[in-house]
Design a protein around this motif. Structure first.
Motif, PDB file in Angstrom:
ATOM      1  N   THR A  46       0.845  -1.190   0.000  1.00  0.00           N
ATOM      2  CA  THR A  46       0.000   0.000   0.000  1.00  0.00           C
ATOM      3  C   THR A  46       0.882   1.242   0.000  1.00  0.00           C
ATOM      4  O   THR A  46       1.994   1.222   0.531  1.00  0.00           O
ATOM      5  CB  THR A  46      -0.916   0.048   1.236  1.00  0.00           C
ATOM      6  OG1 THR A  46      -0.108   0.159   2.406  1.00  0.00           O
ATOM      7  CG2 THR A  46      -1.804  -1.172   1.330  1.00  0.00           C
ATOM      8  N   ALA A  47       0.359   2.322  -0.593  1.00  0.00           N
ATOM      9  CA  ALA A  47       1.065   3.604  -0.555  1.00  0.00           C
ATOM     10  C   ALA A  47       0.061   4.727  -0.778  1.00  0.00           C
ATOM     11  O   ALA A  47      -0.837   4.605  -1.621  1.00  0.00           O
ATOM     12  CB  ALA A  47       2.142   3.664  -1.623  1.00  0.00           C
ATOM     13  N   PRO A  48       0.209   5.821  -0.040  1.00  0.00           N
ATOM     14  CA  PRO A  48      -0.617   6.995  -0.321  1.00  0.00           C
ATOM     15  C   PRO A  48      -0.167   7.643  -1.632  1.00  0.00           C
ATOM     16  O   PRO A  48       1.028   7.711  -1.928  1.00  0.00           O
ATOM     17  CB  PRO A  48      -0.332   7.937   0.857  1.00  0.00           C
ATOM     18  CG  PRO A  48       0.311   7.080   1.901  1.00  0.00           C
ATOM     19  CD  PRO A  48       0.993   5.970   1.179  1.00  0.00           C
ATOM     20  N   GLN A  52       5.273  12.601  -4.577  1.00  0.00           N
ATOM     21  CA  GLN A  52       6.413  13.335  -4.018  1.00  0.00           C
ATOM     22  C   GLN A  52       7.740  12.608  -4.252  1.00  0.00           C
ATOM     23  O   GLN A  52       8.733  13.235  -4.583  1.00  0.00           O
ATOM     24  CB  GLN A  52       6.212  13.564  -2.519  1.00  0.00           C
ATOM     25  CG  GLN A  52       7.322  14.368  -1.889  1.00  0.00           C
ATOM     26  CD  GLN A  52       7.062  14.638  -0.416  1.00  0.00           C
ATOM     27  OE1 GLN A  52       6.105  14.136   0.175  1.00  0.00           O
ATOM     28  NE2 GLN A  52       7.912  15.438   0.188  1.00  0.00           N
ATOM     29  N   HIS A  53       7.752  11.290  -4.096  1.00  0.00           N
ATOM     30  CA  HIS A  53       9.011  10.538  -4.127  1.00  0.00           C
ATOM     31  C   HIS A  53       9.177   9.648  -5.358  1.00  0.00           C
ATOM     32  O   HIS A  53      10.287   9.252  -5.681  1.00  0.00           O
ATOM     33  CB  HIS A  53       9.136   9.674  -2.874  1.00  0.00           C
ATOM     34  CG  HIS A  53       9.064  10.456  -1.610  1.00  0.00           C
ATOM     35  ND1 HIS A  53      10.077  11.285  -1.183  1.00  0.00           N
ATOM     36  CD2 HIS A  53       8.086  10.546  -0.682  1.00  0.00           C
ATOM     37  CE1 HIS A  53       9.729  11.849  -0.038  1.00  0.00           C
ATOM     38  NE2 HIS A  53       8.524  11.415   0.282  1.00  0.00           N
ATOM     39  N   GLU A  88      10.555   4.378  -5.330  1.00  0.00           N
ATOM     40  CA  GLU A  88      11.194   4.629  -4.033  1.00  0.00           C
ATOM     41  C   GLU A  88      10.548   3.794  -2.934  1.00  0.00           C
ATOM     42  O   GLU A  88       9.539   3.141  -3.138  1.00  0.00           O
ATOM     43  CB  GLU A  88      11.114   6.126  -3.696  1.00  0.00           C
ATOM     44  CG  GLU A  88      11.875   6.997  -4.662  1.00  0.00           C
ATOM     45  CD  GLU A  88      13.361   6.671  -4.714  1.00  0.00           C
ATOM     46  OE1 GLU A  88      13.961   6.451  -3.651  1.00  0.00           O
ATOM     47  OE2 GLU A  88      13.923   6.643  -5.819  1.00  0.00           O
ATOM     48  N   ARG A  89      11.118   3.867  -1.758  1.00  0.00           N
ATOM     49  CA  ARG A  89      10.626   3.097  -0.604  1.00  0.00           C
ATOM     50  C   ARG A  89       9.419   3.789   0.035  1.00  0.00           C
ATOM     51  O   ARG A  89       9.485   4.276   1.153  1.00  0.00           O
ATOM     52  CB  ARG A  89      11.748   2.926   0.415  1.00  0.00           C
ATOM     53  CG  ARG A  89      12.869   2.067  -0.092  1.00  0.00           C
ATOM     54  CD  ARG A  89      14.004   2.028   0.921  1.00  0.00           C
ATOM     55  NE  ARG A  89      14.799   0.850   0.679  1.00  0.00           N
ATOM     56  CZ  ARG A  89      14.711  -0.284   1.371  1.00  0.00           C
ATOM     57  NH1 ARG A  89      13.880  -0.377   2.374  1.00  0.00           N
ATOM     58  NH2 ARG A  89      15.444  -1.317   1.053  1.00  0.00           N
TER      59      ARG A  89
END
Length: 85
Positions: free
Chosen positions: A53-55, A61-62, A66-67
């Protein structure tokens, strides 16, 4: 052996991108996915298929490589989507 396993020896990751519900809503959704991951019926699936999952804000932004991804099985870690574990 299933045909897809001949072409793809590793099952692709299942990625959830969360947006539009604010930071508290995103945390609630991530908590719900983690709770579902504890279901014994999903144990075999989760051993073969990483669920991350990721917002969307972190991705923007990244960047998606990326991690910024959080595995539902290990909530305190951050990984890249292509990382093996």
């Amino acid at each position: 052996m299933e045909e897809w396993r001949r072409r793809y020896p590793l099952f692709p990751r299942l990625l959830f991108v969360l947006d539009g519900i604010g930071p508290a809503g995103i945390e609630n959704r991530i908590s719900a996915l983690r709770a579902a991951a504890r279901d014994l019926a999903l144990f075999g699936f989760l051993q073969e298929v990483p669920v991350l999952t990721a917002p969307l804000t972190d991705l923007l932004q990244h960047g998606p490589a990326e991690r910024v991804w959080s595995p539902v099985q290990t909530p305190d870690s951050r990984v890249s989507w292509y990382q093996s574990w």
